[in-house]
Write an enzyme that holds these catalytic residues in place. Structure first.
Site, PDB file in Angstrom:
ATOM      1  N   ARG A   1      56.330  92.449 -19.361  1.00  0.00           N
ATOM      2  CA  ARG A   1      56.168  93.047 -18.042  1.00  0.00           C
ATOM      3  C   ARG A   1      57.411  92.771 -17.198  1.00  0.00           C
ATOM      4  NH1 ARG A   1      51.304  91.475 -13.878  1.00  0.00           N
ATOM      5  NH2 ARG A   1      52.479  89.549 -13.861  1.00  0.00           N
TER       6      ARG A   1
ATOM      7  N   TYR B   1      51.778  86.724  -2.208  1.00  0.00           N
ATOM      8  CA  TYR B   1      52.869  86.033  -2.913  1.00  0.00           C
ATOM      9  C   TYR B   1      53.606  86.889  -3.933  1.00  0.00           C
ATOM     10  CZ  TYR B   1      48.995  84.982  -6.204  1.00  0.00           C
ATOM     11  OH  TYR B   1      47.926  85.055  -7.057  1.00  0.00           O
ATOM     12  N   LYS B   2      53.257  88.157  -4.023  1.00  0.00           N
ATOM     13  CA  LYS B   2      53.968  89.052  -4.950  1.00  0.00           C
ATOM     14  C   LYS B   2      55.057  89.786  -4.165  1.00  0.00           C
ATOM     15  CE  LYS B   2      49.766  89.450  -7.754  1.00  0.00           C
ATOM     16  NZ  LYS B   2      50.214  88.714  -8.946  1.00  0.00           N
TER      17      LYS B   2
ATOM     18  N   PHE C   1      42.264  93.899 -12.709  1.00  0.00           N
ATOM     19  CA  PHE C   1      42.597  92.476 -12.803  1.00  0.00           C
ATOM     20  C   PHE C   1      41.285  91.687 -12.899  1.00  0.00           C
ATOM     21  CE2 PHE C   1      43.989  88.309 -11.209  1.00  0.00           C
ATOM     22  CZ  PHE C   1      44.989  88.083 -12.136  1.00  0.00           C
TER      23      PHE C   1
ATOM     24  N   ASP D   1      42.167  97.104  -4.072  1.00  0.00           N
ATOM     25  CA  ASP D   1      42.966  95.886  -4.185  1.00  0.00           C
ATOM     26  C   ASP D   1      44.432  96.306  -4.225  1.00  0.00           C
ATOM     27  OD1 ASP D   1      44.416  93.669  -5.006  1.00  0.00           O
ATOM     28  OD2 ASP D   1      42.914  92.988  -6.441  1.00  0.00           O
TER      29      ASP D   1
END
Lengths: 453, 453
Positions: B412, B223-224, B129, B198
């Site tokens: 996705r 928040y995922k 990322f 991560d």
């Protein structure tokens, strides 16, 4: 002598009085701690509920566009800009004050390294808020620089050719003493020194004009006078002259020129956006937006100038009433009497020093205890106990321990002109008088140290 | 062939089915974007309202003690610890993932500088990322180190005596490919290299055991899959072997050993607390607490192992149904078929590559358009348009642009086993089939690029 009726009359004449209705002030509370955590605006619960239930709950990921989450740091930043003499597009609301200070101090150090590499010192005030000193200390360690801490009266003399950056908090968290931002910035610039200002206790509390002062960098807090809620995001400003020139190492994707191209190499965004790092806490940011709106609502009533006039009237009244009504109790004043040197708080001490002289008529009768002893080195002081006794009566101020230097333990009272009235001041002083005269503060339950006060 | 009835039957047999009731899923929505922003838990609105109206509004500053705000980063961190194989007191919920990565990477670099100063490289994956790469790039620039980016199959060969740190995202944000954390960490350690993980796409999505893997540092997102709400605070973990040894430069007051003594010099707190910096957004942190609770509720139903089994069943089903029902549409699979290499998402592409092979039966008829042209270099691709057409039908996935390297534009789809069911998968594929067969995705309104997708 000022009377209770005089104070009621002052409230009746106050052109800002209606702004108090923008807040939910708990019944039975006189809240003199808006310098630590601002009161909740009345509009906040509904706004936060809408952000949670509709924006997040229903619109979900689409809210980044549909409900403008993506641009919130800039949108709220633009509102804050109006309170600190900054232009639109010059401020972002993001991260914490400490982290934003790390960013601007890093950028200032990069700038100094390029423009004046022989300058190896950062000057600050010994009694600056500690987190500012910790962050500066960390960066000095990394950059091979030296953090020089001085007393406020020695700042002018410390601005030498070795100094790269002068980092100051505009209004001191402990004493409420305020620097002359225009004069200090000009003095620093005359010596080729950059200025970094922490506005934690001045944004929304006193008029600030960063543009007029030609300041270089500034950060500030969202949860004190901006009423943004506990731990609200902070803000960061950089003089447009410098924004695009220098890089800061918290170079996350939200500060990238094109974050959604997901390129592996960092290209900083133009302008203040490069001072963003990661995704921001949107729910807390919505609450901050409501808080800032309460200050913008004052623009129709004279704005920061009117708020400042009322703030000075409130703090003048508090000092005068303490002198009149708490005589003989040994109270000293740690906050400057001169208006131009005072923020929006008043700090009292029971420990006399040249920096906290006794209030008029306040010398205590012989034999008055002035210290309960401080087991463990912290907090079980007279000031702490008085603050606890006041809190038990619904008068919320706070206590700050001595710093081992010139500053002794203090009782700290913040006066937020948006919601504090003149009768509140009368009542607060009356409670203080009763606590002191009755010796109520000596009760054991008021002498226990909590984690945060 | 799997039928709609089969999927309904799978839901009826699903031992985790009741966990869906912990969430408010908008009617008419099939939400396959929990890997970007998790769905709102049903408990969150009341909890946030209470934090705002009672804790802040009524208890005000006293909430730091009375309502436990002070210890919230640790309390929520302890809950997250249970999901990632960490011990109590080893995790804090704080700041953003980017900022936490800066902290642990700084600490790891300080550690490497002390223990193995000749090692000057950080290895990461080219398709990591981007914010992770930006932060690493910034720190390398400051520390005189080099960031070496490799393809996943070249990681093993890149672990040489020049490497100080291997920094990887456990599950790739773009492809859903998952590293073997135990094996990769062991391979790095065998060469004297520290590991930084991560967990943004793995915490709450797949079983993680940082302790068993003997990992060194980890960060992750709130928040995922943790359902903490937009921009929820992130988290940080450091192996207890290292926590007290090394310092990180975001050395704010909340990471100080005694923050309320307000001493001018920094002394880091013991343990993970030194990875805190400034005051945290309490309202957003309360929402995160509710989000993490939804995962802890699964502990009574088999916990992460049961969630993992369901997640694999969902993604297997999605792949199989796309193969069966979207044949001839040119869809390729960018996510590994092998369970041990797959996170909790499935990524499709319209652009064939060795890394996104065509799905069974999916080769398109001659003459099928495979690209609408990409004015401005971004986003107006087939994948983008299909995602928009699906969103218009209530099937929320997302689009990620090609990275200019081996990865092409993708569609996705995240499968959060807490609230996604087997019939949802059926319905999502049915919508995808209709969008492709009807050519609906070619409508002009689906080909406009938004700021965030």
């Amino acid at each position: 002598m000022t009377t209770h009726q005089d104070c009621i009359a002052l409230d009746a004449q106050d052109p800002l009085r209606s702004l108090r209705n923008l807040f939910n002030i708990p019944a039975g509370t006189i809240y003199l701690d808006g310098n630590s955590l601002g009161v909740m605006p009345a509009a906040t619960p509904a706004r936060v509920a809408d952000t949670v239930a509709r924006e997040w709950g229903t619109d979900l990921i689409q809210s980044w566009n549909k409900n403008g989450w993506f641009a919130m740091p800039q949108r709220v930043g633009d509102k804050i800009a109006r309170l600190i003499g900054a232009g639109a597009g010059e401020v972002v609301a993001t991260d914490s004050t400490s982290i934003n200070l790390f960013k601007v101090l890093s950028a200032a150090m990069n700038m100094a390294a390029a423009d004046a590499p022989q300058r190896k010192q950062i000057v600050s005030e010994r009694s600056n808020f500690p987190t500012d000193l910790y962050i500066a200390e960390a960066l000095c360690k990394q950059h091979g620089m030296e953090l020089v801490l001085v007393e406020p009266e020695d700042i002018a003399a410390s601005l030498t050719a070795n100094v790269a950056i002068l980092m100051l908090t505009h209004v001191n968290y402990r004493t409420g003493a305020m620097h002359d931002m225009v004069a200090v910035t000009a003095a620093a610039h005359a010596e080729g020194i950059l200025t970094v200002w922490d506005l934690a206790h001045s944004a929304g509390a006193v008029p600030v004009d960063l543009t007029a002062a030609k300041a270089d960098f500034a950060v500030g807090c969202g949860y004190k006078y901006l009423n943004g809620g506990p731990g609200a995001p902070a803000f960061v400003w950089v003089n447009p002259l410098h924004t695009d020139r220098f890089w800061q190492p918290l170079a996350g994707w939200w500060g990238h020129a094109t974050p959604f191209e997901f390129t592996p190499d960092y290209r900083p965004a133009a302008g203040i956006t490069r001072y963003q790092c990661g995704t921001q806490p949107i729910i807390s940011l919505a609450a901050l937006d409501c808080g800032v709106d309460t200050l913008l609502a004052a623009e129709a009533h004279g704005g920061m100038a009117a708020l400042r006039a009322k703030s000075l009237a409130l703090t003048d009244l508090f000092i005068a009433l303490v002198e009149e009504r708490c005589a003989g109790q040994g109270l000293c004043l740690a906050t400057p009497r001169i208006h131009a040197q005072r923020g929006s708080q008043v700090c009292l001490s029971m420990d006399r020093s040249p920096h906290a002289p006794p209030l008029r008529g306040s010398l205590p009768p012989a034999g008055t205890p002035t210290d309960l002893g401080r087991p463990g080195g912290g907090g079980d002081s007279v000031a702490y106990a008085i603050v606890q006794a006041l809190i038990a009566r619904g008068v919320i101020g706070d206590y700050r321990a001595g710093d081992g230097g010139r500053h002794k333990d203090i009782l700290r009272f913040g006066f937020t002109p948006l919601y504090i009235g003149f009768e509140d001041v009368w009542n607060a002083v009356e409670h203080l008088r009763q606590v002191l005269e009755s010796g109520e503060w000596q009760r054991p339950e008021f002498n226990k140290k909590h984690a945060v006060t």
